[in-house]
Design an enzyme around this catalytic site. Structure first.
Site, PDB file in Angstrom:
ATOM      1  N   HIS A 114       0.717  -1.098  -0.079  1.00  0.00           N
ATOM      2  CA  HIS A 114      -0.112  -0.024  -0.125  1.00  0.00           C
ATOM      3  C   HIS A 114       0.733   1.010  -0.041  1.00  0.00           C
ATOM      4  O   HIS A 114       1.259   1.447   1.122  1.00  0.00           O
ATOM      5  CB  HIS A 114      -0.814  -0.012   1.171  1.00  0.00           C
ATOM      6  CG  HIS A 114      -2.013  -1.100   1.271  1.00  0.00           C
ATOM      7  ND1 HIS A 114      -2.967  -0.837   0.353  1.00  0.00           N
ATOM      8  CD2 HIS A 114      -2.407  -2.046   1.981  1.00  0.00           C
ATOM      9  CE1 HIS A 114      -3.746  -2.044   0.634  1.00  0.00           C
ATOM     10  NE2 HIS A 114      -3.038  -2.885   1.661  1.00  0.00           N
ATOM     11  N   HIS A 124      -0.791  -6.549  -5.368  1.00  0.00           N
ATOM     12  CA  HIS A 124      -1.108  -7.881  -4.502  1.00  0.00           C
ATOM     13  C   HIS A 124      -0.108  -9.134  -5.361  1.00  0.00           C
ATOM     14  O   HIS A 124      -0.395  -9.030  -6.625  1.00  0.00           O
ATOM     15  CB  HIS A 124      -2.480  -8.124  -4.150  1.00  0.00           C
ATOM     16  CG  HIS A 124      -2.738  -9.585  -3.781  1.00  0.00           C
ATOM     17  ND1 HIS A 124      -3.213 -10.628  -4.755  1.00  0.00           N
ATOM     18  CD2 HIS A 124      -2.480 -10.234  -2.533  1.00  0.00           C
ATOM     19  CE1 HIS A 124      -3.444 -11.557  -3.998  1.00  0.00           C
ATOM     20  NE2 HIS A 124      -2.770 -11.406  -3.030  1.00  0.00           N
ATOM     21  N   ASN A 126       0.484 -13.169  -4.854  1.00  0.00           N
ATOM     22  CA  ASN A 126       0.854 -14.679  -4.147  1.00  0.00           C
ATOM     23  C   ASN A 126       0.726 -15.798  -5.152  1.00  0.00           C
ATOM     24  O   ASN A 126       0.490 -15.906  -6.101  1.00  0.00           O
ATOM     25  CB  ASN A 126      -0.232 -14.868  -3.215  1.00  0.00           C
ATOM     26  CG  ASN A 126      -1.579 -15.349  -3.545  1.00  0.00           C
ATOM     27  OD1 ASN A 126      -1.709 -16.624  -3.615  1.00  0.00           O
ATOM     28  ND2 ASN A 126      -2.348 -14.816  -4.222  1.00  0.00           N
ATOM     29  N   THR A 127       1.766 -16.706  -4.769  1.00  0.00           N
ATOM     30  CA  THR A 127       1.978 -17.941  -5.340  1.00  0.00           C
ATOM     31  C   THR A 127       2.057 -19.344  -4.144  1.00  0.00           C
ATOM     32  O   THR A 127       2.625 -18.666  -3.369  1.00  0.00           O
ATOM     33  CB  THR A 127       3.275 -18.163  -6.265  1.00  0.00           C
ATOM     34  OG1 THR A 127       4.369 -17.677  -5.648  1.00  0.00           O
ATOM     35  CG2 THR A 127       2.792 -17.126  -7.607  1.00  0.00           C
ATOM     36  N   HIS A 162      -0.051  -5.993 -17.369  1.00  0.00           N
ATOM     37  CA  HIS A 162      -0.550  -6.883 -18.192  1.00  0.00           C
ATOM     38  C   HIS A 162       0.344  -7.544 -19.131  1.00  0.00           C
ATOM     39  O   HIS A 162       0.378  -8.730 -19.288  1.00  0.00           O
ATOM     40  CB  HIS A 162      -1.714  -6.508 -18.693  1.00  0.00           C
ATOM     41  CG  HIS A 162      -2.961  -6.371 -17.975  1.00  0.00           C
ATOM     42  ND1 HIS A 162      -3.727  -7.422 -17.373  1.00  0.00           N
ATOM     43  CD2 HIS A 162      -3.772  -5.260 -17.765  1.00  0.00           C
ATOM     44  CE1 HIS A 162      -4.711  -6.960 -16.538  1.00  0.00           C
ATOM     45  NE2 HIS A 162      -4.774  -5.609 -16.872  1.00  0.00           N
ATOM     46  N   GLY A 276      -3.393 -20.503  10.170  1.00  0.00           N
ATOM     47  CA  GLY A 276      -2.483 -19.844   9.910  1.00  0.00           C
ATOM     48  C   GLY A 276      -2.109 -18.400  10.878  1.00  0.00           C
ATOM     49  O   GLY A 276      -2.868 -18.264  11.656  1.00  0.00           O
ATOM     50  N   ASN A 277      -1.091 -17.560  10.638  1.00  0.00           N
ATOM     51  CA  ASN A 277      -0.855 -16.440  11.356  1.00  0.00           C
ATOM     52  C   ASN A 277      -1.850 -15.351  10.990  1.00  0.00           C
ATOM     53  O   ASN A 277      -1.971 -14.872  10.113  1.00  0.00           O
ATOM     54  CB  ASN A 277       0.799 -16.175  11.079  1.00  0.00           C
ATOM     55  CG  ASN A 277       1.059 -14.958  11.963  1.00  0.00           C
ATOM     56  OD1 ASN A 277       1.099 -13.928  11.663  1.00  0.00           O
ATOM     57  ND2 ASN A 277       1.710 -15.296  13.106  1.00  0.00           N
TER      58      ASN A 277
END
Length: 292
Positions: A114, A124, A126-127, A162, A276-277
């Site tokens: 941010h 954002h 994530n994998t 993209h 999870g955390n």
């Protein structure tokens, strides 16, 4: 704890090592940008990430939470996790292969940035790798511009982002980008607002082509694409002045971000349900938001 075959644990070990290496490099890149931020717009002292190891309360595993509050990036998180555990009966019903054996192993990286400037888009990425009796990868990356003039796929940042995601997909399958871009647009949609969260990117889940090495290489390519393209966008925008109107647009957009992550985001729901955390799961929340 896991009753899964040893080769599955080996795959998880490799994925975990990759995600942790990527975390180190992304943290370094964001800290470098924090250092480069022009003092006329960001007069405070540059900050560094606070890296906090954590241990799971259920099952075996944990990770490293990378938490950040600075002058260029008002809030950021770059987190890794890994687990060896068992799904609850309710979750096992939703996971391929878990009906036979609820054991699973997982490894992941997840990040949110941010920026302080409304001119720099939020991002954002994530994998993850997850295996029950079946194995798959999931993840993606998406861009959320904060001001009206940038919230179009034809805007400069969106075009660049993209193109980077397409370049990550195309060497593996020319159809993947179109498929995963459309999935991203569908996924990051707020039905109650009848609007998308941002300008999209790619989103994929339960990705298993039948070739682990190909799918692992694809997931690595997504991480490398993010690491290449987002710093370019930040450097392009971080010296642009902004107004109070821009800031209010940003805070309202952040409000939409909160709505999506708490109402619809699968990762948030999975993390909370799987033990999870909490600090890393909810670090995607922006530091300041507004509703009008």
């Amino acid at each position: 704890m896991s009753s899964l075959p040893p080769e599955i644990e080996d795959r998880r070990t490799r994925a975990k090592a990759w995600f942790e290496d990527l975390q180190i490099r992304i943290v370094a890149a964001l800290e470098q940008l924090e250092e480069e931020a022009p003092p006329e717009f960001y007069p405070e002292e540059p900050q560094r990430f606070d890296l906090r190891p954590w241990t799971r309360e259920t099952g075996v595993g944990g990770g490293i939470g990378g938490h950040f509050k600075g002058r260029l990036f008002e809030k950021a998180g770059v987190h890794t996790s890994a687990a060896t555990s068992r799904f609850s009966p309710e979750m096992a019903k939703e996971m391929p292969g878990a009906d036979k054996d609820p054991s699973y192993v997982s490894a992941s990286i997840s990040l949110i940035v941010h920026p302080r400037s409304p001119r720099i888009p939020t991002v954002h990425m994530n994998t993850r790798f997850l295996s029950t009796a079946e194995s798959w990868f999931g993840g993606g990356a998406d861009l959320t511009p904060m001001v009206d003039e940038q919230r179009s796929e034809e805007a400069d940042d969106a075009v660049l982002f993209h193109a980077a995601m397409k370049a990550a997909c195309d060497p593996f399958d020319p159809d993947w980008h179109e498929t995963y871009k459309a999935w991203c647009d569908e996924y990051f949609y707020l039905p109650h607002r009848k609007e998308t969260r941002g300008v999209g990117g790619i989103f994929y889940d339960r990705h298993n082509s039948g070739d682990f090495e190909k799918d692992f290489a694809f997931t690595r390519a997504v991480g490398e694409a993010f690491l290449d393209v987002y710093p370019k966008i930040v450097r392009h925008r971080m010296s642009e002045p902004w107004t109070e109107q821009d800031r209010m647009e940003q805070l309202v957009r952040r409000g939409r971000y909160v709505e999506f992550n708490l109402l619809y985001d699968r990762g948030t729901m999975f993390g909370l349900r799987a033990g999870g955390n909490i600090d890393t799961i909810l670090s995607s929340m922006p530091p300041v938001a507004a509703w009008t």
